[in-house]
Write a protein that holds these residues in place. Structure first.
Motif, mmCIF file in Angstrom:
data_model
loop_
_atom_site.group_PDB
_atom_site.id
_atom_site.type_symbol
_atom_site.label_atom_id
_atom_site.label_comp_id
_atom_site.label_asym_id
_atom_site.label_seq_id
_atom_site.Cartn_x
_atom_site.Cartn_y
_atom_site.Cartn_z
ATOM 1 N N LEU A 111 0.853 -1.189 0.000
ATOM 2 C CA LEU A 111 0.000 0.000 0.000
ATOM 3 C C LEU A 111 0.886 1.235 0.000
ATOM 4 N N ALA A 112 0.568 2.200 -0.853
ATOM 5 C CA ALA A 112 1.198 3.518 -0.804
ATOM 6 C C ALA A 112 0.198 4.509 -0.219
ATOM 7 N N VAL A 113 0.568 5.179 0.854
ATOM 8 C CA VAL A 113 -0.235 6.267 1.406
ATOM 9 C C VAL A 113 0.352 7.571 0.880
ATOM 10 N N ILE A 114 -0.467 8.343 0.175
ATOM 11 C CA ILE A 114 -0.015 9.595 -0.436
ATOM 12 C C ILE A 114 -0.813 10.723 0.208
ATOM 13 N N ALA A 115 -0.177 11.443 1.117
ATOM 14 C CA ALA A 115 -0.842 12.509 1.859
ATOM 15 C C ALA A 115 -0.395 13.860 1.334
ATOM 16 N N GLY A 116 -1.358 14.705 1.012
ATOM 17 C CA GLY A 116 -1.042 16.073 0.642
ATOM 18 C C GLY A 116 -0.648 16.867 1.872
ATOM 19 N N GLY A 117 0.538 17.443 1.873
ATOM 20 C CA GLY A 117 1.014 18.178 3.039
ATOM 21 C C GLY A 117 0.716 19.665 2.939
ATOM 22 N N TRP A 118 -0.167 20.144 3.819
ATOM 23 C CA TRP A 118 -0.485 21.584 3.868
ATOM 24 C C TRP A 118 -0.720 22.058 5.292
ATOM 25 N N HIS A 119 -1.469 21.297 6.081
ATOM 26 C CA HIS A 119 -1.838 21.740 7.430
ATOM 27 C C HIS A 119 -0.895 21.203 8.511
ATOM 28 N N PHE A 120 -0.450 19.985 8.413
ATOM 29 C CA PHE A 120 0.550 19.348 9.257
ATOM 30 C C PHE A 120 0.178 19.183 10.740
ATOM 31 N N PRO A 121 -1.025 18.760 11.054
ATOM 32 C CA PRO A 121 -1.294 18.375 12.449
ATOM 33 C C PRO A 121 -0.532 17.091 12.757
ATOM 34 N N ILE A 122 0.223 17.084 13.820
ATOM 35 C CA ILE A 122 1.080 15.930 14.127
ATOM 36 C C ILE A 122 0.271 14.654 14.309
ATOM 37 N N THR A 123 -0.937 14.777 14.845
ATOM 38 C CA THR A 123 -1.725 13.587 15.169
ATOM 39 C C THR A 123 -2.080 12.787 13.928
ATOM 40 N N PHE A 124 -2.409 13.447 12.829
ATOM 41 C CA PHE A 124 -2.718 12.713 11.606
ATOM 42 C C PHE A 124 -1.556 11.819 11.197
ATOM 43 N N PHE A 125 -0.355 12.368 11.171
ATOM 44 C CA PHE A 125 0.804 11.597 10.729
ATOM 45 C C PHE A 125 1.094 10.454 11.691
ATOM 46 N N GLU A 126 0.858 10.677 12.974
ATOM 47 C CA GLU A 126 1.021 9.601 13.960
ATOM 48 C C GLU A 126 -0.029 8.513 13.766
ATOM 49 N N GLN A 127 -1.258 8.922 13.544
ATOM 50 C CA GLN A 127 -2.350 7.949 13.434
ATOM 51 C C GLN A 127 -2.177 7.021 12.238
ATOM 52 N N ILE A 128 -1.749 7.559 11.113
ATOM 53 C CA ILE A 128 -1.520 6.713 9.941
ATOM 54 C C ILE A 128 -0.318 5.804 10.176
ATOM 55 N N ALA A 129 0.743 6.343 10.747
ATOM 56 C CA ALA A 129 1.943 5.540 10.994
ATOM 57 C C ALA A 129 1.681 4.420 11.996
ATOM 58 N N ALA A 130 0.686 4.584 12.874
ATOM 59 C CA ALA A 130 0.395 3.600 13.920
ATOM 60 C C ALA A 130 -0.599 2.531 13.484
ATOM 61 N N GLN A 131 -1.068 2.564 12.241
ATOM 62 C CA GLN A 131 -2.053 1.590 11.790
ATOM 63 C C GLN A 131 -1.505 0.168 11.848
ATOM 64 N N LYS A 132 -2.332 -0.757 12.335
ATOM 65 C CA LYS A 132 -1.996 -2.173 12.279
ATOM 66 C C LYS A 132 -2.047 -2.620 10.815
ATOM 67 N N ILE A 133 -1.142 -3.491 10.427
ATOM 68 C CA ILE A 133 -1.015 -3.902 9.029
ATOM 69 C C ILE A 133 -1.320 -5.382 8.898
ATOM 70 N N PRO A 134 -2.194 -5.765 7.976
ATOM 71 C CA PRO A 134 -2.532 -7.184 7.817
ATOM 72 C C PRO A 134 -1.318 -8.008 7.381
ATOM 73 N N ASP A 135 -1.335 -9.287 7.720
ATOM 74 C CA ASP A 135 -0.294 -10.193 7.251
ATOM 75 C C ASP A 135 -0.252 -10.171 5.728
ATOM 76 N N GLY A 136 0.946 -10.188 5.190
ATOM 77 C CA GLY A 136 1.103 -10.206 3.746
ATOM 78 C C GLY A 136 1.090 -8.837 3.100
ATOM 79 N N TRP A 137 1.088 -7.776 3.905
ATOM 80 C CA TRP A 137 1.066 -6.402 3.373
ATOM 81 C C TRP A 137 2.244 -5.598 3.924
ATOM 82 N N GLU A 138 2.713 -4.666 3.113
ATOM 83 C CA GLU A 138 3.665 -3.647 3.528
ATOM 84 C C GLU A 138 3.074 -2.279 3.194
ATOM 85 N N VAL A 139 3.472 -1.251 3.945
ATOM 86 C CA VAL A 139 2.933 0.098 3.738
ATOM 87 C C VAL A 139 4.068 1.096 3.625
ATOM 88 N N ASP A 140 4.049 1.903 2.577
ATOM 89 C CA ASP A 140 4.983 3.017 2.413
ATOM 90 C C ASP A 140 4.210 4.322 2.565
#
Length: 277
Positions: free
Chosen positions: A4-33
């Protein structure tokens, strides 16, 4: 291994959004960039937010914004969370950020894509676990609802669908159909070199609302509606994501406020059941 590629448009930069996406649990057999395609340095976002953050209320929307903007992130803080940050010209937001990513990356390395704004509040770390294993859709959007949908329903007109680039999952199959880029020919506004935005002028970026119309026309022309999914019928609000309006959950267009509030009510009931039943 699927990716999975997560493509976030950077304009507002609330720290919590970036933390929340980075903290997502990932299913077996998947990688996330994680990719942040930025249209301004976060230092400018911090300046934009000072007065608004100082005057946030304590209603439920205000509380979400207080959590979202625990602080405005720096580039270093985004990168330490695992995001690949790149500053690019401020041509057009939404799918414009994504096209800039597509120009520099081989999308065929990925099986799915999450295209998102950075002013969204993610409500659970189980989102990827629930969404990525599903294979019966080409696009999964956050919500279908808006005030126009309610009016059309009242008038017994066909229900519209919305693909706004605020928060959508795409499959590689869909990206292949689109030729590996989004048609943005109906937009004319560019803001190259502009690093500020109005806190009150909701029409400032209205031209960019045209960015999704070629995509919707493509879906209709190729009769793909049955392969479009949505997490919620309520504008901006689903059990996975609360979409920001010009940077904030509390901001709202009056024509959409009741619809959004119904969505928030639904979310509260959903998580009350998840917690106590």
């Amino acid at each position: 291994m699927k990716k999975l590629a997560v493509i976030a448009g950077g304009w507002h930069f609330p720290i919590t959004f970036f933390e929340q996406i980075a903290a997502q649990k990932i299913p077996d057999g998947w990688e996330v960039d994680l990719f942040c395609v930025s249209h301004r340095d976060p230092v400018h976002a911090a300046k934009d937010k000072v007065e608004i953050l100082a005057n946030l209320g304590y209603d439920r929307r205000g509380l979400f914004d207080r959590l979202l903007y625990r602080k405005v992130a720096t580039v270093a803080e985004v990168e330490v969370l695992g995001w690949k940050y790149e500053l690019v010209p401020n041509t057009m937001g939404d799918f414009g950020n994504t096209n800039q990513w597509l120009e520099k990356n081989d999308y065929k390395k990925y099986d799915k894509f999450l295209i998102t704004h950075d002013d969204n509040f993610i409500l659970t770390d189980q989102m990827f676990m629930a969404v990525l294993p599903q294979d019966d859709w080409l696009i999964c959007t956050n919500t279908t609802g808006n005030s126009q949908r309610r009016l059309r329903q009242y008038l017994h007109l066909p229900k519209p669908f919305s693909l706004r680039g605020s928060f959508e999952f795409f499959t590689r199959e869909m990206m292949d159909m689109l030729g590996g880029k989004f048609d943005l020919s109906r937009t004319t506004l560019t803001r190259v070199g502009v690093t500020s935005s109005s806190a009150t002028n909701m029409s400032e970026l209205s031209d960019w609302n045209q960015n999704d119309k070629p995509l919707r026309d493509f879906v209709r022309t190729h009769k793909l509606e049955s392969r479009i999914r949505a997490f919620s019928p309520f504008y901006r609000m689903s059990v996975y994501c609360l979409e920001g309006e010009r940077g904030f959950i509390h901001k709202t267009d009056r024509s959409n406020t009741k619809e959004e509030d119904r969505g928030l009510d639904m979310i509260e009931r959903y998580y009350a059941r998840k917690t106590f039943v």
